[in-house]
Design an enzyme around this catalytic site. Structure first.
Site, PDB file in Angstrom:
ATOM      1  N   HIS A 143      -0.345   1.091   9.641  1.00  0.00           N
ATOM      2  CA  HIS A 143      -1.631   1.589   9.152  1.00  0.00           C
ATOM      3  C   HIS A 143      -2.479   2.077  10.315  1.00  0.00           C
ATOM      4  CE1 HIS A 143      -0.233  -1.877   6.718  1.00  0.00           C
ATOM      5  NE2 HIS A 143      -0.386  -1.007   5.737  1.00  0.00           N
ATOM      6  N   GLY A 158       0.831  -1.191   0.000  1.00  0.00           N
ATOM      7  CA  GLY A 158       0.000   0.000   0.000  1.00  0.00           C
ATOM      8  C   GLY A 158       0.868   1.244   0.000  1.00  0.00           C
ATOM      9  N   SER A 159       0.370   2.328  -0.561  1.00  0.00           N
ATOM     10  CA  SER A 159       1.107   3.589  -0.517  1.00  0.00           C
ATOM     11  C   SER A 159       0.912   4.258   0.850  1.00  0.00           C
ATOM     12  CB  SER A 159       0.640   4.508  -1.641  1.00  0.00           C
ATOM     13  OG  SER A 159       1.008   3.944  -2.883  1.00  0.00           O
ATOM     14  N   GLY A 160       1.662   5.328   1.071  1.00  0.00           N
ATOM     15  CA  GLY A 160       1.578   6.018   2.356  1.00  0.00           C
ATOM     16  C   GLY A 160       2.730   5.691   3.288  1.00  0.00           C
ATOM     17  N   HIS A 161       3.631   4.794   2.807  1.00  0.00           N
ATOM     18  CA  HIS A 161       4.781   4.413   3.641  1.00  0.00           C
ATOM     19  C   HIS A 161       6.093   4.918   3.045  1.00  0.00           C
ATOM     20  CE1 HIS A 161       1.828   1.905   5.534  1.00  0.00           C
ATOM     21  NE2 HIS A 161       1.685   1.128   4.496  1.00  0.00           N
ATOM     22  N   ASP A 184      -1.650  -8.357   0.884  1.00  0.00           N
ATOM     23  CA  ASP A 184      -0.371  -8.420   0.173  1.00  0.00           C
ATOM     24  C   ASP A 184       0.041  -9.866  -0.072  1.00  0.00           C
ATOM     25  OD1 ASP A 184      -0.518  -5.868   1.772  1.00  0.00           O
ATOM     26  OD2 ASP A 184       1.295  -5.438   0.635  1.00  0.00           O
ATOM     27  N   LYS A 214       5.552  -7.880   2.671  1.00  0.00           N
ATOM     28  CA  LYS A 214       5.259  -7.602   4.077  1.00  0.00           C
ATOM     29  C   LYS A 214       4.028  -8.419   4.484  1.00  0.00           C
ATOM     30  CE  LYS A 214       4.819  -3.015   3.927  1.00  0.00           C
ATOM     31  NZ  LYS A 214       4.697  -2.911   2.434  1.00  0.00           N
TER      32      LYS A 214
END
Lengths: 330, 330
Positions: B217, B52-55, B108, B103
Site C-alpha cells: 500500500h 483491499g482491492s488494488g492488488h 483484515d 494477510k
C-alpha cells in the site's frame, strides 16, 4: 528513467537470461536470441514468429506445446534479423516445413522474406502469414498498410493448435490466414513508453490527453484526444473495430490487452465497458482474455482485439496450450 | 491522474462487472463484492481469502478449482467487512468447514476474526491462517508485526490443492500454516501508486530514489535508497530474505511479482539477476513464477517471494489449478 535494468544496452540479453532461468522447458539461445521449445516435435509444422522486444509476453511467452516453436527477439522495438529467423527455422524444423507469423512492419516483413529465401535454400519449406489488423490508421510510421498487433496472439494460438494436432503446412497456413483476415484491433495510450536506450518518453503526451489508436511502438494514432473515461474510450475502440468488419452472427474471441504499465484492475474495468457495448450491439463473445499479452514497454493504456471466429477456430482456441503466458489443458 | 476508469468512487464495482463479464465460470456477487466459484464442490473445505482491492490478480484472480473458493474484495487498499466474509463463507461452505487466508494488516485481521465468530454462530467451522512474510520491517503503518504479502499466493495455491484433493480442515490448515511459516518476501518501489479516489501519488519518490522494502500500500520500507541497478536491487532483496530464513537444502518456490506498473521484460531481467544470486548461494529453485501476482495499483517495482518447500508442497504446487491468473493441468 526508472527501470529494473542494468546496462541499458544489455536489456534484451539480460531479460533472455531471466527467461532461461525461469523456464527450463525452453531452449534460450543467448547468441542468436532465439527462444525455442527445448524438445521440437518431430513431423510437426514449425511455427516461428518474432519481432522487436518490448512487447512481452509476445512472442517468447507464447513458445511451447500448442503454440509457437520458436520466437526471434529483436532489440527493443527493432526487427530481428534474417540470420536469427534462419537459426530459429533450422533449430525447430523437423521436415514438415515452417510457418512464419509476421506483424506488418516494414523491417519485419523484409527480414522474414529474406529468411524465407535462406530457409528455402536450406531445404526448409516456408509459408508466411502477415498480420495487419490495427484499424487505427492505414499507413504508419513503420508500415505500408496497417500495423500488425493483437491478432498476432490469436494467430499464434489457433495455428499453433492446428500444427500441434498434425495439420500440414498448407492447412496451418490456411487457418492462420483466416484468423489474420478476421481479427481487428485498436489501442489507446495514456502515457508514452520509455525506451531503455533513450531514457526518456518516446513522445510527449500531456496529463490531460490520450493517443487514440496508438501503435505499439508509440506511433501516432487517429487522434490526440482529451483524457476520457473508460466508457468513452471503450466506445471509440469498439465503434472503430465494428465499423471495419462484421462481427455479428459468429462467435467472437475478445482480447483486452494492457500495454505494460496499466494494472489489471483497470483492464477488467475496461473489459466490463467493452463487454457491455458488444452486448448492446448484438455481438456474442465466446472467449475472453484480459491481461498483458501484447505490450509496449511501460506504456499505460490498452488495446482491444476482436476475432470473428468459427467453430473450428474455437475448437483450436480451446485446445491445450502450455507456454509461459498462456496455459490450459495441460 | 490518468487511469482507465469512469467515476473514481466506482472503480471496484466497475472492475467486478468486468470480472463477471470475462469469467462466466465465476459467480460475482456485485452487492456483497464476493467473487466465488460458480459451482461449489460438495464436501470440500472452503478456502476464502480477501483484502483491499488494488492488488489484482490477488485475490479474485485465484478463485477456481485447485485454489480459492471465494475472494472478498474491499475498496482499494481497504479491508473487506465481516459481512462480506460471512457472505462468502455461507456461499461456498458445504459442511467441511472453511479456511480463512488472511494477510497481516490490522483491519483484515480484526474483520476476519469477527467473520469467523459470525460463521461459527451459523454452524460453519472456521480456521484461519495468517500470512506475515514481509521481512522488510517488523511493524508497519497498518500492522502489528510483519506485513502479509507474496506468500499469500503460495498459501492459496498449495492449501487450495490440498482442499481440492479432499484433505480435512485440520490438514488444510496445517499445510497452509507450514507454507506461511516458510515463505519470506520483500519488495521495492520505483514509483508510488496513485489511488483513484485520491488522484495523486500516495507518496513522493524523487526521480533518483527508490523505496527498498516498500509495502503493497506504499508503506515505508527499510530505506529510501538512491536509484540502483536491477542487480543491486536483487542483491538487497535476496540478502534480506536469506538472512531471515534458511533456504538451503530444500526445494524453493520463487515468485518474482511485478507491482502493477512494471513490464514483463523488466521482471524477467530482474528474475535473471535473482536466479544468479540464488545459485551462487547454493539455493535450489524448483519452481518459478514471474509476472504480476500481487500488485499495488500502478506502482512500478517488484517483490520477491521465496518459499522453503518440501516434497508435499511441491506435489500440491504442481496439482491442477484453473483460475483467471494461474492455470495448469486442466
Amino acid at each position: 528513467m526508472k527501470k529494473l535494468i542494468d546496462a541499458p544496452s544489455e536489456v534484451l540479453a539480460d531479460a533472455l537470461k531471466g527467461v532461461a532461468a525461469a523456464h527450463p522447458e525452453l531452449a534460450v539461445d543467448l547468441a542468436a536470441r532465439v527462444v525455442a521449445r527445448a524438445t521440437p516435435k518431430p513431423g510437426k509444422v514449425a511455427l516461428i514468429s518474432g519481432g522487436g522486444s518490448g512487447h512481452e509476453p509476445l512472442h517468447s511467452g507464447f513458445v511451447g506445446p500448442g503454440m509457437l516453436d520458436a520466437a526471434c527477439a529483436g532489440e527493443v522495438f527493432t526487427s530481428p534479423t534474417p540470420d536469427q529467423m534462419l537459426a530459429a527455422a533450422q533449430t525447430v524444423s523437423t521436415g514438415a516445413g515452417a510457418l512464419f507469423i509476421v506483424k506488418n512492419y516494414t523491417g519485419d516483413v523484409l527480414n522474414f522474406e529474406m529468411a524465407a529465401e535462406l530457409a528455402d535454400a536450406e531445404g526448409i519449406a516456408v509459408k508466411t502469414v502477415l498480420v495487419a489488423d490495427d484499424v487505427a490508421v492505414e499507413d504508419s510510421t513503420w508500415t505500408a498498410g496497417r500495423r500488425g498487433v493483437g491478432t498476432t496472439v490469436l494467430v499464434e494460438k489457433i495455428a499453433g493448435a492446428a500444427a500441434e494436432e498434425g495439420a500440414d503446412l498448407d492447412a496451418v497456413h490456411a487457418v492462420a490466414t483466416r484468423v489474420s483476415e478476421n481479427g481487428r484491433s485498436m489501442g489507446v495510450a495514456l502515457t508514452s513508453a520509455t525506451l531503455p536506450s533513450v531514457g526518456k518518453p518516446s513522445f510527449d503526451l500531456p496529463e490531460d490527453e490520450i493517443e487514440m489508436g496508438v501503435g505499439i511502438h508509440g506511433e501516432p494514432g487517429r487522434t490526440r484526444a482529451p483524457l476520457a473515461s473508460a466508457s468513452e474510450i471503450a466506445e471509440t475502440l469498439v465503434s472503430a473495430i465494428l465499423a471495419d468488419h462484421d462481427f455479428t452472427g459468429a462467435p467472437v474471441i475478445a482480447m483486452l490487452s494492457g500495454l505494460g504499465g496499466t494494472p489489471l484492475i483497470e483492464l477488467y474495468l475496461m473489459y466490463g465497458a467493452v463487454a457491455s457495448l458488444l452486448e448492446q450491439r448484438g455481438i456474442t463473445v465466446a472467449r475472453v482474455l484480459v491481461g498483458d499479452y501484447i505490450t509496449s514497454l511501460d506504456m499505460a493504456g490498452c488495446s482491444l482485439t476482436l476475432l470473428r471466429a468459427d467453430d473450428e477456430m474455437l475448437r483450436l482456441w480451446d485446445a491445450p496450450v502450455s507456454t509461459a503466458a498462456l496455459r490450459w489443458g495441460v
